[in-house]
Design an enzyme around this catalytic site. Structure first.
Site, PDB file in Angstrom:
ATOM      1  N   ALA A  83       0.852  -1.188   0.000  1.00 31.72           N
ATOM      2  CA  ALA A  83       0.000   0.000   0.000  1.00 31.72           C
ATOM      3  C   ALA A  83       0.889   1.240   0.000  1.00 31.72           C
ATOM      4  O   ALA A  83       2.047   1.169   0.423  1.00 31.72           O
ATOM      5  CB  ALA A  83      -0.882  -0.018   1.238  1.00 31.72           C
ATOM      6  N   GLY A 134       0.723  -5.227   0.707  1.00 29.93           N
ATOM      7  CA  GLY A 134      -0.383  -5.240  -0.246  1.00 29.93           C
ATOM      8  C   GLY A 134       0.048  -5.760  -1.610  1.00 29.93           C
ATOM      9  O   GLY A 134      -0.779  -6.271  -2.371  1.00 29.93           O
ATOM     10  N   GLU A 161      -0.206  -9.333  -1.376  1.00 30.97           N
ATOM     11  CA  GLU A 161      -1.632  -9.652  -1.256  1.00 30.97           C
ATOM     12  C   GLU A 161      -2.332  -9.573  -2.614  1.00 30.97           C
ATOM     13  O   GLU A 161      -3.227 -10.362  -2.909  1.00 30.97           O
ATOM     14  CB  GLU A 161      -2.286  -8.722  -0.230  1.00 30.97           C
ATOM     15  N   GLU A 193       4.059  -5.733   7.071  1.00 29.28           N
ATOM     16  CA  GLU A 193       3.177  -4.721   7.688  1.00 29.28           C
ATOM     17  C   GLU A 193       3.437  -4.568   9.177  1.00 29.28           C
ATOM     18  O   GLU A 193       3.366  -3.473   9.733  1.00 29.28           O
ATOM     19  CB  GLU A 193       1.709  -5.098   7.462  1.00 29.28           C
TER      20      GLU A 193
HETATM   21  C1  3H9 Z   1       0.482  -2.451   3.315  1.00 26.22           C
HETATM   22  O1  3H9 Z   1       0.766  -2.914   2.247  1.00 26.22           O
HETATM   23  C2  3H9 Z   1      -0.876  -2.587   3.935  1.00 26.22           C
HETATM   24  C3  3H9 Z   1      -1.730  -3.605   3.248  1.00 26.22           C
HETATM   25  O2  3H9 Z   1      -1.542  -4.872   3.836  1.00 26.22           O
HETATM   26  C4  3H9 Z   1      -3.196  -3.302   3.431  1.00 26.22           C
HETATM   27  C5  3H9 Z   1      -3.738  -2.099   2.771  1.00 26.22           C
HETATM   28  C6  3H9 Z   1      -5.210  -1.984   2.844  1.00 26.22           C
HETATM   29  N1  3H9 Z   1       4.557   3.501   0.088  1.00 26.22           N
HETATM   30  O3  3H9 Z   1      13.291   2.063   0.628  1.00 26.22           O
HETATM   31  P1  3H9 Z   1      13.703   2.796  -0.611  1.00 26.22           P
HETATM   32  C7  3H9 Z   1       9.319   5.062  -1.063  1.00 26.22           C
HETATM   33  S1  3H9 Z   1       1.585  -1.532   4.230  1.00 26.22           S
HETATM   34  C8  3H9 Z   1       5.011   4.723  -0.208  1.00 26.22           C
HETATM   35  O4  3H9 Z   1      14.701   3.882  -0.473  1.00 26.22           O
HETATM   36  P2  3H9 Z   1      14.831   0.382  -1.664  1.00 26.22           P
HETATM   37  C9  3H9 Z   1      10.400   5.386  -0.036  1.00 26.22           C
HETATM   38  O5  3H9 Z   1       9.895   6.228   0.972  1.00 26.22           O
HETATM   39  C10 3H9 Z   1       3.016  -1.481   3.208  1.00 26.22           C
HETATM   40  N2  3H9 Z   1       6.308   4.999  -0.481  1.00 26.22           N
HETATM   41  O6  3H9 Z   1      14.155   1.814  -1.780  1.00 26.22           O
HETATM   42  C11 3H9 Z   1      11.453   6.060  -0.896  1.00 26.22           C
HETATM   43  O7  3H9 Z   1      11.046   7.391  -1.125  1.00 26.22           O
HETATM   44  P3  3H9 Z   1      12.168   8.553  -1.281  1.00 26.22           P
HETATM   45  C12 3H9 Z   1       3.774  -2.748   3.232  1.00 26.22           C
HETATM   46  C13 3H9 Z   1       7.160   3.981  -0.436  1.00 26.22           C
HETATM   47  O8  3H9 Z   1      15.031  -0.101  -3.028  1.00 26.22           O
HETATM   48  C14 3H9 Z   1      11.339   5.298  -2.212  1.00 26.22           C
HETATM   49  O9  3H9 Z   1      10.033   4.684  -2.222  1.00 26.22           O
HETATM   50  N3  3H9 Z   1       4.980  -2.588   2.485  1.00 26.22           N
HETATM   51  C15 3H9 Z   1       6.754   2.681  -0.118  1.00 26.22           C
HETATM   52  O10 3H9 Z   1      15.978   0.438  -0.720  1.00 26.22           O
HETATM   53  C16 3H9 Z   1      12.374   4.215  -2.384  1.00 26.22           C
HETATM   54  O11 3H9 Z   1      12.347   3.380  -1.224  1.00 26.22           O
HETATM   55  C17 3H9 Z   1       6.149  -2.252   3.060  1.00 26.22           C
HETATM   56  O12 3H9 Z   1       6.244  -2.126   4.252  1.00 26.22           O
HETATM   57  C18 3H9 Z   1       5.378   2.459   0.152  1.00 26.22           C
HETATM   58  N4  3H9 Z   1       4.896   1.243   0.458  1.00 26.22           N
HETATM   59  O13 3H9 Z   1      13.730  -0.533  -0.938  1.00 26.22           O
HETATM   60  C19 3H9 Z   1       7.327  -2.060   2.131  1.00 26.22           C
HETATM   61  N5  3H9 Z   1       7.833   1.871  -0.136  1.00 26.22           N
HETATM   62  O14 3H9 Z   1      12.996   8.136  -2.451  1.00 26.22           O
HETATM   63  C20 3H9 Z   1       8.017  -0.772   2.428  1.00 26.22           C
HETATM   64  C21 3H9 Z   1       8.879   2.646  -0.465  1.00 26.22           C
HETATM   65  O15 3H9 Z   1      11.356   9.773  -1.478  1.00 26.22           O
HETATM   66  N6  3H9 Z   1       9.096  -0.509   1.517  1.00 26.22           N
HETATM   67  N7  3H9 Z   1       8.487   3.921  -0.658  1.00 26.22           N
HETATM   68  O16 3H9 Z   1      12.938   8.558   0.019  1.00 26.22           O
HETATM   69  C22 3H9 Z   1      10.301  -1.153   1.579  1.00 26.22           C
HETATM   70  O17 3H9 Z   1      10.518  -2.052   2.368  1.00 26.22           O
HETATM   71  C23 3H9 Z   1      11.394  -0.674   0.672  1.00 26.22           C
HETATM   72  O18 3H9 Z   1      11.079   0.632   0.278  1.00 26.22           O
HETATM   73  C24 3H9 Z   1      11.571  -1.530  -0.619  1.00 26.22           C
HETATM   74  C25 3H9 Z   1      12.537  -0.817  -1.589  1.00 26.22           C
HETATM   75  C26 3H9 Z   1      12.166  -2.876  -0.216  1.00 26.22           C
HETATM   76  C27 3H9 Z   1      10.259  -1.739  -1.315  1.00 26.22           C
END
Ligand code: 3H9
Length: 724
Positions: A85, A124, A127, A147
């Protein structure tokens, strides 16, 4: 072959809405023969923002309406499938269809949907893949439901679909830890159907063609009951999950919610009823303060990498080899940080005996990892082969970075920098692991102050995640950028600090420990103080920390410095008395606590309470009851007050930098979001009022309000407002 649908859908799904309704993200649509290929495009990691959700809905409907399309393949552009998400939408009003609308559309699809998981599929994102009818994954793509790390639970059907696919026990473990797994492991667990051998989209299209050719039925996980039915009545699964949560996710709200959702998946025997439980539980998590704090931490971790005057494209140097001066506890730990990521290290000690001892400790630390099953003997050999010992500075000449980790005394350090400067190759970074001394004085001892920087590792250096990087007045942007990058290479979280005594972390700590020392003289016991901070979520209280570090360090320094007993700060009097009784802390099994032989769990000692009371009496301090609320405020508010000064002085760039330092270096509970974020939650006006009240009651430097704090309160603003 594009059907000419690409453009209209892009407009519908993304660009059109971006313009008209500020939606974010796009889903590209094209057809390849009888397959509709949908590609999520929301750089850099394809979160499920409003435009993506709209695009998913529109794309599926378009494919369903097109008779020539027989199956749908869903993939992501760039390095991610879908990162989950869009967490920046939480807490605000989201536009466009909900994720559940999209998932219902997908679930109901009469044409098979195959996920081509090209890269990260988290939260998500996984999911969505689970809502597809089949899944093909690239071997390098990680999947996870992280999450829980954000204070949430998988709220897009994950708690209901995953147990139906892999069983409740494995699903719970996966969701409670939130740790990702690689594609092949996902296949072994049964989360995906196939690991692609070549291009994942081509493989998924071939998979879809096979489904069409075989007339395979659509496989909806929601309809699969056998696996959860087999788990029904097995209470042990949930007992174990709760134990794991208590051990690994102390004081977290979301894990129990996850367990309850999986209980619903197993026991209700009805997918929609389970989804209802999941949605209610997700809403509870969403409203819980921990969610806000943990999402603050997520963004803060990324924010600290951004340094306003050091642009992202600043040139960096390659660090292919390192040298560490000193092979004691800190130096050895720092050497291990480099060895762990395959960077060869030359370790320097003053004499062969100290060198052998230091290298022996490194080897022993690795052997313990082998005993615990965390490393193989072969890996230890590989790492040890990268380590060379020396007693000669000349052997450090080829290192790309030299870190001194010697005795914390400015004269000794200045001398070390002169020697480093004499042997280091041009361009090498010369770093100090000082925890608070003047980096500029060290730089002045060299002919290359632009290459001098502080790299403050935290003990144990090979374990602790924080790296405080200290810029001197002349440190070049290239040296800063290289050091920040080095932090990432070493798997640390690097925070840049200005050069002022104690930098960020230790400067703030002074007030915390001073207050703890005062409070016990005024009426509390050390055990009450520790307990109040443990309840708050700190991993240990200040007196437990003293016992761990060793009470004798300060005592010896005072003795060596010839300090008269009457000049010893009153807050150190009790510790010094304990040292006079050979109670140095854990190392002698006695300090503020008594440690039964071989145990690190200290037990309170009535004798210590008597010593504390006796000391109060000697100092003429009358003891009164101090409640836990006051204990907490008096220990924590000086951190915040000093944090405000640090911001005002420009030592920390942003409030969130302080939060990251305190959580990763000092054990401040992650669920609070760090001291500055927590302060905003408490209300800065309340904190200022208490600081003034304590000032009137107790006086002392901790209770002079920082001008920034006063200004923010006067303007009705928060620390967060400083981040823009
Ligand atoms: C969810 O899914 C809830 C659902 O179950 C239910 C819903 C109803 N959203 O980390 P990076 C941005 S909860 C918005 O440097 P990497 C991040 O802030 C979510 N923005 O890259 C950064 O911005 P900036 C569950 C996001 O390659 C840029 O993208 N998912 C999101 O080192 C690059 O990120 C998670 O918890 C997001 N979801 O790592 C995953 N994700 O460049 C969270 C990233 O402006 N994300 N951004 O600073 C991660 O673990 C890592 O970002 C990922 C990439 C591994 C994906």
């Amino acid at each position: 072959m594009a059907l000419g649908f690409d453009e209209p859908l892009r407009q519908n799904a993304g660009q059109f809405y971006q313009g008209e309704r500020h939606m974010k993200g796009t889903v590209h649509y094209e057809t390849r023969d009888n397959i509709a290929l949908m590609t999520i495009d929301n750089p850099p990691v394809n979160p499920l923002s409003s435009g993506v959700r709209q695009g998913l809905n529109d794309g599926i409907n378009a494919a369903l309406a097109d008779d020539s399309v027989k199956a749908i393949v869903l993939t992501g552009a760039g390095r991610a499938f879908i990162a989950g998400a869009d967490i920046s939408e939480f807490g605000g009003k989201a536009e466009g269809p909900s994720l559940h609308d999209c998932l219902n559309t997908m679930d109901a699809s009469s044409k098979p949907i195959v996920a081509a998981i090209n890269g990260t599929a988290f939260g998500g994102g996984l999911e969505v893949a689970l809502c597809c009818h089949y899944r093909v994954i690239a071997p390098s793509a990680p999947v996870g439901l992280p999450e829980v790390k954000l204070g949430l639970l998988p709220g897009a059907g994950g708690t209901q679909r995953l147990p139906r696919l892999i069983g409740a026990a494995k699903a719970l473990d996966f969701m409670i830890t939130g740790d990702p797994i690689p594609g092949p492991k996902a296949k072994a667990l049964g989360i995906v159907d196939e690991v692609a051998e070549g291009d994942v989209v081509d493989s998924a299209i071939a998979y879809a063609q096979q489904l069409i050719a075989n007339g395979s039925p659509i496989r909806r996980i929601r309809d699969e009951e056998d696996i959860v039915a087999a788990d029904r009545g097995n209470a042990e699964i949930f007992d174990n999950a709760r134990k794991t949560a208590a051990r690994k996710m102390r004081k977290r709200f979301a894990p129990e919610m996850i367990v309850q959702c999986v209980e619903a998946a197993v026991n209700l025997g009805d997918f929609d009823a389970g989804i209802k439980v999941e949605q209610e539980s997700f809403a509870k998590c969403l409203q819980h303060p921990q969610r806000e704090s943990l999402i603050h931490m997520f963004f803060a971790e990324r924010e600290v990498a951004k340094i306003p005057d050091v642009p992202k494209d600043t040139a960096t140097q390659d660090i292919a080899s390192a040298a560490v001066i000193g092979c004691g506890t800190m130096g050895g730990g720092i050497a291990m940080c480099f060895l762990n990521v395959g960077i060869p290290v030359t370790s320097l000690e003053m004499n062969q005996e100290a060198l052998d001892r230091g290298i022996g400790v490194i080897k022993r630390n690795y052997d313990i990892q082998v005993q615990r099953g965390r490393m193989t003997a072969e890996q230890v050999d590989q790492r040890m082969a990268l380590l060379t010992g020396t007693t000669d500075y000349a052997d450090l000449g080829q290192a790309d970075v030299i870190v001194e980790a010697i005795y914390e005394n400015i004269d000794v350090k200045v001398e070390a920098f002169q020697k480093m400067d004499a042997v280091a190759k041009p361009g090498a970074i010369l770093a100090s692991n000082t925890s608070g001394l003047d980096v500029d004085k060290m730089a002045a001892a060299t002919k290359r102050p632009e290459s001098v920087i502080g790299l403050h590792f935290f003990s144990p250096a090979n374990v602790m995640r924080l790296l405080e990087i200290v810029r001197g007045a002349d440190t070049s942007k290239e040296t800063i950028a290289t050091s920040m990058k080095l932090g990432r290479t070493l798997n640390k979280i690097a925070v840049l600090s200005g050069n002022a005594p104690g930098f960020i972390g230790n400067r703030m700590l002074g007030g915390y420990t001073r207050q703890a020392g005062e409070i016990i003289l005024q009426g509390a016991t050390p055990y009450q103080v520790d307990n109040a901070l443990l309840q708050f979520g700190m991993p240990m209280g200040p007196f437990q920390m003293n016992d761990l570090v060793g009470l004798d360090l300060g005592w010896r320094a005072r003795k060596l410095g010839g300090m008269k007993p009457e000049d010893v700060p009153i807050t150190a009097r009790v510790a010094d008395k304990l040292c006079e009784m050979d109670r140095f802390g854990q190392k002698t099994n006695r300090g503020f606590y008594i440690y039964p032989e071989g145990s690190r769990a200290g037990q309170p000692d009535p004798e210590v309470v008597s010593i504390v009371e006796e000391t109060s009496a000697e100092l003429g301090i009358s003891r009164t009851e101090i409640d836990d609320d006051e204990v907490l405020k008096r220990c924590l508010y000086p951190l915040i007050n000093e944090g405000a000064r640090i911001l005002e002085d420009g030592i920390a760039i942003r409030p969130c930098d302080i939060d990251i330092v305190y959580i990763n270096g000092y054990g401040f509970p992650e669920v609070t979001g760090g001291p500055m974020f927590w302060a905003d939650q408490q209300g800065l006006d309340n904190i200022l009022a208490d600081i003034k009240r304590f000032g009137e009651a107790y006086g002392g430097p901790n209770w002079e309000p920082a001008p920034l704090l006063e200004r923010l309160v006067a303007e009705g603003k928060t620390f967060a407002s400083l981040q823009g």
